[in-house]
Design a protein around this motif. Structure first.
Motif, PDB file in Angstrom:
ATOM      1  N   GLY A 119       0.780  -1.220   0.000  1.00 49.10           N
ATOM      2  CA  GLY A 119       0.000   0.000   0.000  1.00 49.10           C
ATOM      3  C   GLY A 119       0.815   1.276   0.000  1.00 49.10           C
ATOM      4  N   ARG A 120       2.152   1.171   0.093  1.00 46.18           N
ATOM      5  CA  ARG A 120       3.012   2.359   0.147  1.00 46.18           C
ATOM      6  C   ARG A 120       3.815   2.545  -1.143  1.00 46.18           C
ATOM      7  NH1 ARG A 120       1.337   4.888   4.988  1.00 46.18           N
ATOM      8  NH2 ARG A 120       1.021   3.252   6.544  1.00 46.18           N
ATOM      9  N   GLY A 121       4.173   1.426  -1.783  1.00 49.95           N
ATOM     10  CA  GLY A 121       4.882   1.510  -3.047  1.00 49.95           C
ATOM     11  C   GLY A 121       6.391   1.551  -2.928  1.00 49.95           C
ATOM     12  N   TYR A 122       6.932   1.727  -1.729  1.00 54.38           N
ATOM     13  CA  TYR A 122       8.382   1.792  -1.564  1.00 54.38           C
ATOM     14  C   TYR A 122       8.960   0.384  -1.538  1.00 54.38           C
ATOM     15  CZ  TYR A 122       6.982   6.422  -0.025  1.00 54.38           C
ATOM     16  OH  TYR A 122       6.422   7.669   0.043  1.00 54.38           O
ATOM     17  N   PHE A 123      10.088   0.174  -2.212  1.00 50.22           N
ATOM     18  CA  PHE A 123      10.612  -1.175  -2.308  1.00 50.22           C
ATOM     19  C   PHE A 123      12.096  -1.222  -1.961  1.00 50.22           C
ATOM     20  CE2 PHE A 123      11.038   0.828  -6.448  1.00 50.22           C
ATOM     21  CZ  PHE A 123      12.318   0.491  -6.840  1.00 50.22           C
ATOM     22  N   GLY A 124      12.539  -2.425  -1.596  1.00 46.96           N
ATOM     23  CA  GLY A 124      13.931  -2.708  -1.292  1.00 46.96           C
ATOM     24  C   GLY A 124      14.172  -4.177  -1.589  1.00 46.96           C
ATOM     25  N   TYR A 125      15.181  -4.776  -0.933  1.00 40.20           N
ATOM     26  CA  TYR A 125      15.418  -6.194  -1.165  1.00 40.20           C
ATOM     27  C   TYR A 125      15.499  -6.920   0.172  1.00 40.20           C
ATOM     28  CZ  TYR A 125      20.362  -5.326  -0.062  1.00 40.20           C
ATOM     29  OH  TYR A 125      21.540  -4.974   0.563  1.00 40.20           O
ATOM     30  N   LEU A 126      15.040  -8.185   0.150  1.00 36.93           N
ATOM     31  CA  LEU A 126      14.968  -9.001   1.349  1.00 36.93           C
ATOM     32  C   LEU A 126      16.278  -9.733   1.572  1.00 36.93           C
ATOM     33  CD1 LEU A 126      12.971 -10.074   3.568  1.00 36.93           C
ATOM     34  CD2 LEU A 126      12.550 -12.009   2.031  1.00 36.93           C
TER      35      LEU A 126
END
Length: 289
Positions: A181-188
């Protein structure tokens, strides 16, 4: 035949006793109502118990298929819930058109149910083996999930088995994910230790989110569709260089009791990979490339 006659001659008195016992029992229960009702009730009780055992055995051996169906169903429901949540959050005048687009998007993925046959949790680079392979449509670099969330990526494939690199692998697992719901992404990334905890790196400093928000796959890779559940934010840290956030997640998947999984096959991945190869070739052949 000679041996049979010798056996009868040797034990004929016991056979005669058994025959007389059976005959007397039949006469007793047929000609006496009370004894007949007792026999009928006892026979029903025994038959009922046998049928109960039979049903229990059949139910036990059908659990394999039931678990596979539940895993598939849970995965589909989680994906549909994610898509509906997005539709609700981005409500437009033509919601039916948007819903059709989302459902059509889901159809491009094929799910192959599989069972975990080996799994490790106590190593830095854990691996999982599943009982489906090349003949079942499983290929290298396909995503793997379960009914509750993400599992990992197919690493090696034989005809009937496949090795999966799970999220719990320090060296080889880096999966693109986003805050729901926020759209911000990174990596796990997992750093060893607790099998229930992993981290999301490189969330931008201008991102707005809070503890308790859910993290899911971003869909920015050819491995996982968007919206596969990853985990829930427990703590928020600054990165080592102070330029981004680092999120501590409680993983949605319980790797300690992982049994049934699904391999996610993208029907369009071949076309996308061919397009990428064409782009790479054109860049290489360009002047100055």
């Amino acid at each position: 035949m000679k041996n049979l006659l010798a056996f009868i001659a040797k034990y004929y008195h016991w056979l005669m006793l058994l025959l007389l016992e059976v005959a007397s029992g039949v006469l007793l229960f047929q000609n006496n109502s009370y004894q007949g009702s007792v026999w009928f009730s006892s026979a029903n009780a025994v038959a009922g118990k046998v049928y109960e055992w039979d049903a229990a055995v059949r139910s036990f051996f059908s659990l394999t298929r039931v678990n596979e169906e539940l895993t598939l169903r849970n995965f589909y429901l989680e994906r549909q819930l994610t898509q509906l949540r997005r539709l609700y959050g981005n409500l437009t005048q033509d919601t039916t058109s948007a819903e059709r687009e989302q459902l059509a998007f889901l159809q491009q993925y094929k799910l192959v149910p599989a069972k975990v046959v080996s799994n490790t949790l106590d190593k830095a680079d854990n691996l999982i083996t599943i009982d489906k392979g090349r003949v079942d449509g499983v290929e290298k670099d396909m995503g793997v999930a379960c009914g509750s969330g993400i599992v990992g990526t197919v690493y090696q494939v034989s005809d009937h088995y496949a090795v999966v690199i799970p999220v719990l692998n320090v060296t080889s697992s880096r999966i693109s994910c986003a805050i729901r719901g926020r759209g911000y992404f990174g990596y796990l990334q997992w750093y060893g230790g607790d099998a229930a905890v992993a981290y999301v790196e490189d969330i931008p400093r201008h991102a707005r989110f809070k503890r308790g928000d859910w993290v899911e796959t971003s869909g920015y890779s050819a491995i996982f569709p968007p919206g596969v559940l990853v985990g829930q934010i427990e703590k928020i840290y600054n990165s080592a260089d102070g330029l981004s956030y680092r999120l501590k997640l409680r993983l949605a998947t319980d790797f300690g009791c992982l049994r049934d999984v699904v391999v996610i096959s993208d029907r369009n991945i071949g076309e996308r990979l061919r397009l990428l190869e064409q782009v790479k070739d054109s860049i290489t052949m360009a002047p100055g490339g």
